[in-house]
Motif scaffolding. Structure first.
Motif, PDB file in Angstrom:
ATOM      1  N   GLU A  97     -17.354  13.893  31.313  1.00  0.00           N
ATOM      2  CA  GLU A  97     -16.829  13.139  32.452  1.00  0.00           C
ATOM      3  C   GLU A  97     -17.537  13.555  33.729  1.00  0.00           C
ATOM      4  O   GLU A  97     -18.198  14.573  33.798  1.00  0.00           O
ATOM      5  CB  GLU A  97     -15.322  13.369  32.579  1.00  0.00           C
ATOM      6  CG  GLU A  97     -14.618  12.366  33.465  1.00  0.00           C
ATOM      7  CD  GLU A  97     -13.115  12.349  33.249  1.00  0.00           C
ATOM      8  OE1 GLU A  97     -12.406  11.822  34.122  1.00  0.00           O
ATOM      9  OE2 GLU A  97     -12.654  12.859  32.207  1.00  0.00           O
ATOM     10  N   LYS A  98     -17.386  12.726  34.770  1.00  0.00           N
ATOM     11  CA  LYS A  98     -18.028  12.873  36.077  1.00  0.00           C
ATOM     12  C   LYS A  98     -19.534  12.629  35.982  1.00  0.00           C
ATOM     13  O   LYS A  98     -20.342  13.255  36.693  1.00  0.00           O
ATOM     14  CB  LYS A  98     -17.711  14.223  36.719  1.00  0.00           C
ATOM     15  CG  LYS A  98     -16.226  14.410  36.999  1.00  0.00           C
ATOM     16  CD  LYS A  98     -15.959  15.587  37.897  1.00  0.00           C
ATOM     17  CE  LYS A  98     -16.367  15.314  39.347  1.00  0.00           C
ATOM     18  NZ  LYS A  98     -15.538  14.255  39.972  1.00  0.00           N
ATOM     19  N   LEU A  99     -19.908  11.684  35.139  1.00  0.00           N
ATOM     20  CA  LEU A  99     -21.334  11.393  34.962  1.00  0.00           C
ATOM     21  C   LEU A  99     -21.936  10.665  36.147  1.00  0.00           C
ATOM     22  O   LEU A  99     -23.154  10.463  36.182  1.00  0.00           O
ATOM     23  CB  LEU A  99     -21.552  10.609  33.670  1.00  0.00           C
ATOM     24  CG  LEU A  99     -21.454  11.464  32.404  1.00  0.00           C
ATOM     25  CD1 LEU A  99     -21.484  10.597  31.163  1.00  0.00           C
ATOM     26  CD2 LEU A  99     -22.582  12.494  32.348  1.00  0.00           C
ATOM     27  N   GLU A 100     -21.127  10.302  37.129  1.00  0.00           N
ATOM     28  CA  GLU A 100     -21.697   9.782  38.371  1.00  0.00           C
ATOM     29  C   GLU A 100     -22.534  10.841  39.083  1.00  0.00           C
ATOM     30  O   GLU A 100     -23.337  10.518  39.976  1.00  0.00           O
ATOM     31  CB  GLU A 100     -20.598   9.267  39.306  1.00  0.00           C
ATOM     32  CG  GLU A 100     -19.674  10.314  39.881  1.00  0.00           C
ATOM     33  CD  GLU A 100     -18.460  10.610  38.995  1.00  0.00           C
ATOM     34  OE1 GLU A 100     -17.475  11.167  39.536  1.00  0.00           O
ATOM     35  OE2 GLU A 100     -18.498  10.299  37.790  1.00  0.00           O
ATOM     36  N   LEU A 101     -22.376  12.117  38.689  1.00  0.00           N
ATOM     37  CA  LEU A 101     -23.190  13.195  39.260  1.00  0.00           C
ATOM     38  C   LEU A 101     -24.597  13.221  38.685  1.00  0.00           C
ATOM     39  O   LEU A 101     -25.482  13.873  39.254  1.00  0.00           O
ATOM     40  CB  LEU A 101     -22.515  14.549  39.017  1.00  0.00           C
ATOM     41  CG  LEU A 101     -21.138  14.737  39.648  1.00  0.00           C
ATOM     42  CD1 LEU A 101     -20.525  16.054  39.199  1.00  0.00           C
ATOM     43  CD2 LEU A 101     -21.227  14.662  41.167  1.00  0.00           C
TER      44      LEU A 101
END
Length: 273
Positions: A97-101
């Motif tokens: 998760e948080k692959l927008e990073l």
């Protein structure tokens, strides 16, 4: 612009859906709770995103702030563990998760087709609730029971409605493709908490008999309403079944949690004003 350069590096992404195609997809989404856009990611894009997923799981690429969850050793959902984070190189991670990073995934999140769909359904000022890789490894993965993506468990002052799901591998029925209960989103949340749908409700709706599988090819994109009942089974193909899911929501949405500092959400797409 960095995002455009990365999108171009990923492969050939359509600039837009035709007006009639977009209108039909949005109408189907609102009526049935899901809609297929067909193959949006070409072979180069799929290959790049799948390789990146493996590199992140194996620790070959490290990005601070990512969330990892290993699959259960038993293959049972009830045996999953939480809060342990990265536990070393493995292709058995169930969720990232948080692959927008990650700049590569961020580029895909903001591709022109997704922007067009999101603006039509969510509006012009948009943030992300989450951007996650869901992985059913070649060894089978964990079945995911009927659930809804919302409710108090999500800790928001309003319910998000749109998730965009991209297949990074072929996802036939045997791989544990997404299954849905069409139209179930119209009744809203089964319980205020949201999340898993308890068995008495499943039985009352006859959900197991009415389930509709959504097999997909690598590169296919599916729209899912957050309140649509959906599930997925075990992967029996001996090949990985990776998919990338992004939840977009109105930028006015606020986090309600109080035990820790309220979450802030990443804004996407340049303002159209």
């Amino acid at each position: 612009m960095l995002v455009n350069a990365l999108v171009n590096a990923l492969g050939n992404v359509p600039e837009a859906l035709g007006r009639e195609t977009l209108a039909a997809a949005v109408a189907h989404f609102h009526e049935h709770g899901y809609a297929s856009l067909g193959r949006i990611a070409d072979e180069d894009t799929v290959r790049a995103l799948a390789r990146r997923a493996d590199a992140l799981m194996l620790g070959e690429v490290q990005i601070p702030g990512l969330f990892f969850q290993l699959d259960s050793a038993t293959g049972n959902y009830d045996d999953l563990t939480f809060g342990l984070g990265y536990q070393g190189p493995s292709l058995e991670y169930r969720k990232l998760e948080k692959l927008e990073l990650d700049p590569l995934y961020r580029a895909w999140i903001e591709n022109p087709v997704f922007e067009q769909v999101v603006r039509a359904i969510v509006g012009d000022d948009v943030v992300l609730y989450r951007a996650i890789l869901m992985n059913k490894s070649a060894s089978g993965g964990t079945p995911l029971p009927w659930h809804q993506d919302g409710g108090r468990f999500w800790g928001l002052d309003r319910e998000p409605t749109l998730q965009i799901w991209t297949a990074l591998d072929d996802a036939p029925i045997a791989s544990g493709c997404v299954e849905v209960l069409p139209g179930s989103h119209h009744a809203g949340l089964v319980t205020p908490l949201g999340g898993l749908v308890q068995q008495p409700f499943v039985d009352a709706r006859g959900a197991d008999r009415a389930a509709v599988p959504l097999p997909a090819r690598a590169g296919d994109v599916i729209l899912l309403h957050n309140h649509l009942w959906h599930r997925s089974g075990r992967n029996t193909t001996g090949k990985p079944r990776r998919a990338f899911s992004v939840c977009y929501m109105d930028a006015a949405t606020r986090c309600l949690r109080k035990k820790r500092a309220p979450r802030t959400f990443t804004r996407v797409f340049a303002s159209s004003s």
